[in-house]
Design an enzyme around this catalytic site. Structure first.
Site, mmCIF file in Angstrom:
data_model
loop_
_atom_site.group_PDB
_atom_site.id
_atom_site.type_symbol
_atom_site.label_atom_id
_atom_site.label_comp_id
_atom_site.label_asym_id
_atom_site.label_seq_id
_atom_site.Cartn_x
_atom_site.Cartn_y
_atom_site.Cartn_z
ATOM 1 N N HIS A 341 -1.789 2.058 -4.329
ATOM 2 C CA HIS A 341 -0.466 1.694 -3.831
ATOM 3 C C HIS A 341 0.422 2.926 -3.817
ATOM 4 C CE1 HIS A 341 3.739 0.050 -4.591
ATOM 5 N NE2 HIS A 341 3.426 -0.402 -3.398
ATOM 6 N N SER A 342 1.084 3.157 -2.690
ATOM 7 C CA SER A 342 2.063 4.245 -2.575
ATOM 8 C C SER A 342 1.398 5.588 -2.880
ATOM 9 C CB SER A 342 3.250 3.969 -3.504
ATOM 10 O OG SER A 342 4.305 4.856 -3.279
#
Length: 657
Positions: A341-342
């Protein structure tokens, strides 16, 4: 205190025993215990029941008489171990506070949240003995005193009350009912309002490691990566029951295990926080502390010193978790995938691009054999130096190096055709970091990126285009999933096909339809296009009839105008396909997006919720943190994982690839 509670607190008036109550001694049944553990959140205790499977397993181990030994029982899908002798619940794969465990039979209602709290095992035995005597002898109004000097009165099988601690009796002879609000007492877990989970399938088909992004918190509620991955796993279990029910009934599948990978704590335990504290200004303290703890992680990753710490932590943690998982699941034969994520997706992308494929996989490729000595555009500084030498060399230089004619010509041809793609990549490695990327102990099946800035970072590093023939050395699948309002997410496909504009794949709703507001928006768009075409056609006909003809030819002109009008009406259906609705665009079967995802589409966009469509800026942050509880995201992950095993959804979703 409500009137109903006062009425329940008062002992019922004496009544002649009924026939059924006279036989109560023959109807005593021992209470069925259920196991709970204590979860502490923000200094508040909450007792959570184990699943039915885990509780039965714990009760079986307890009944075997071996609980006096240091017997360990795995629970929660093998992610936690319960030490029966110590009555402790310990996390297996990550660090977490040890939780207290109880074998619960009797409960009382708490003061604050009205949730039932179990009594200690010792006092529960005393209550059960008193209850058994009362039922057997039909002698009620039993009065017991707990270890904390609280009073419990058993009025009858359905009315048992817990009173607050009593002071020493005074001259006025106060009664327990006058000493505060009583609390309800219940016997057996079936008599309290609590949701007991059914448990998880024992069979694990696939393992997924999940790497978090910046900061210690991963969602809008400031929860840790462990809590967010727990939500992701719970959503996956519900999606399996909803969309893979047939395969579950035929026992073809079990479940997918998701394990969190935490690198933030290791980075900030290096002492860098102390150094930052010394130079941080005292004003707006909370904002500066938030920036130091979250946003600076991006700058840490672009530092060669701390980038090495981060990639070492992520790789070593995934390798450790993989080995530990295999030790605890020796029969596991499934594959392994990774998700980020990210910023975590960027870390994984850099790790994957620096993995070394097995030699036997590319021995058949003559061009690769000829170029292996000098070409590893995502590799070590030594390889980068060789790339630079190769790009500067002429045919004469390569001949002087002793390279045969065949490999020499292949090298020159390869460099000339790939110079535009490879040169920016090698430059980006020089500019970004000079880290030594560790090798993973497994080959990931699929790489999932949630809300990923990979495209932006590659552009900043100088990569203008990704070679359509490029694929990750050890991972053949790559999915870039993002929310349309996510401010951190960027696309990948336009870097592979820069000359063609096309929309990302629209993720179908997990219930098999588009959201209503999107369908309404598409309908209005098509309606406006039709109105525009009709209006333009009418204006064109009117203008032609006005400017074309002199008076003697009015009749002929009108005939021509009618012909033009008919032609324009007939041509309208031909203009509609140019305004293809998104449902057609998202299929785009003829778009070649290269080998990065095995020839399949890479970019997938979620459907925004109706409330989110009112204001994009208001829901931008939520858009970046929505993936953990997104059924559409989880369903795509499960669909692609099980598709590698030849297992499909019960019913294909419309618009899916």
């Amino acid at each position: 205190m409500s009137a109903r509670e006062q009425q329940q607190a008062q002992p019922p008036p004496a009544a002649p025993p009924e026939a059924g109550e006279l036989d109560a001694g023959n109807r005593y049944e021992a209470v069925v215990p259920h196991w709970f553990y204590c979860k502490v959140t923000d200094s508040r205790e909450r007792w959570v029941p184990f699943s039915t499977q885990d509780s039965e397993r714990l009760e079986e181990a307890h009944g075997s008489g071996r609980d006096k030994e240091d017997l360990v029982v795995p629970t929660s899908g093998g992610r936690y171990d319960v030490h029966l002798k110590k009555r402790q619940r310990v996390a297996v794969y990550w660090e977490e506070e040890v939780s207290e465990v109880r074998r619960c039979t009797w409960f009382y209602k708490g003061d604050k949240d009205n949730k039932y709290i179990p009594y200690s095992e010792t006092f529960s035995k005393e209550l059960e003995e008193a209850y058994m005597i009362a039922v057997t002898l039909d002698e009620w109004k039993k009065k017991l005193e707990s270890p904390s000097r609280e009073i419990i009165i058993l009025h009858n099988p359905k009315l048992m009350v817990h009173y607050h601690p009593v002071a020493t009796s005074d001259d006025w002879g106060s009664t327990p009912t006058e000493q505060g609000r009583p609390r309800t007492v219940k016997r057996g877990v079936e008599n309290i309002a609590v949701e007991i989970p059914n448990g998880e399938p024992l069979q694990i088909d696939h393992l997924v490691f999940v790497v978090h992004g910046i900061g210690p918190a991963c969602d809008i509620r400031f929860r840790s990566i462990v809590q967010c991955v727990n939500d992701f796993r719970n959503v996956s279990l519900s999606m399996l029951q909803a969309h893979f029910k047939k395969a579950q009934e035929q026992q073809q599948i079990g479940r997918v295990e998701f394990l969190p990978v935490n690198w933030h704590s290791s980075l900030h335990s290096t002492g860098v926080d102390v150094d930052l504290e010394r130079i941080t200004l005292p004003s707006i303290n909370r904002l500066r502390h938030f920036i130091n703890d979250t946003i600076l992680d991006v700058f840490f990753y672009n530092s060669s010193t701390y980038c090495q710490t981060i990639v070492d932590t992520v790789a070593s943690e995934m390798n450790r978790l993989y080995q530990l998982f295999l030790q605890r699941n020796p029969l596991f034969k499934g594959g392994v995938s990774i998700a980020g994520h990210s910023l975590g997706s960027l870390i994984l992308f850099d790790l994957l691009t620096n993995q070394k494929a097995a030699p036997e996989e590319d021995e058949h490729n003559e061009e690769v054999r000829a170029l292996r000595w000098c070409m590893d555009p995502w590799g070590t500084p030594t390889a980068l130096a060789r790339v630079a030498v190769a790009f500067l060399c002429t045919e004469k230089n390569l001949k002087e190096m002793g390279i045969p004619l065949g490999p020499r010509m292949k090298i020159l041809h390869y460099i000339s055709s790939k110079e535009e793609t490879l040169a920016p990549c090698s430059n980006s490695n020089k500019v970004l970091v000079s880290a030594n990327y560790p090798q993973l102990n497994y080959k990931p099946t699929i790489f999932f990126a949630f809300g990923s800035p990979i495209g932006m970072f590659l552009t900043v590093r100088g990569v203008k285009r990704i070679n359509p023939n490029y694929s990750l050395p050890t991972c053949k699948g790559f999915f870039n999933i993002f929310h349309p309002f996510d401010p951190v997410a960027y696309r990948i496909e336009p870097m592979i096909v820069p000359d063609l504009e096309f929309e990302p794949m629209l993720l179908p709703h997990h219930k098999g339809r588009k959201r209503m507001h999107l369908e309404l928006k598409e309908g209005l768009t098509r309606m406006s296009v039709d109105l525009k075409n009709n209006l333009l056609g009418s204006l064109r006909v009117a203008w032609q009839s006005f400017t074309r003809a002199p008076l003697p030819a009015v009749e002929a002109a009108s005939t021509d105008a009618e012909t033009e009008a008919d032609a324009s009406v007939e041509k309208q259906p031909d203009t509609k396909p140019d305004e293809t609705p998104p449902a057609v665009k998202e299929e785009a079967p003829l778009i070649n997006v290269g080998r990065l995802n095995g020839g399949n589409r890479i970019d997938y966009v979620l459907q925004e919720k109706p409330i989110e469509s009112f204001n994009e800026y208001l829901f931008a942050l939520q858009g970046h943190l929505c993936y953990w509880e997104s059924e559409d995201t989880v369903l795509l992950v499960l669909k692609e994982i099980y598709q590698t095993q030849g297992i499909t959804l019960d019913q294909p979703l419309p618009g899916s690839q």
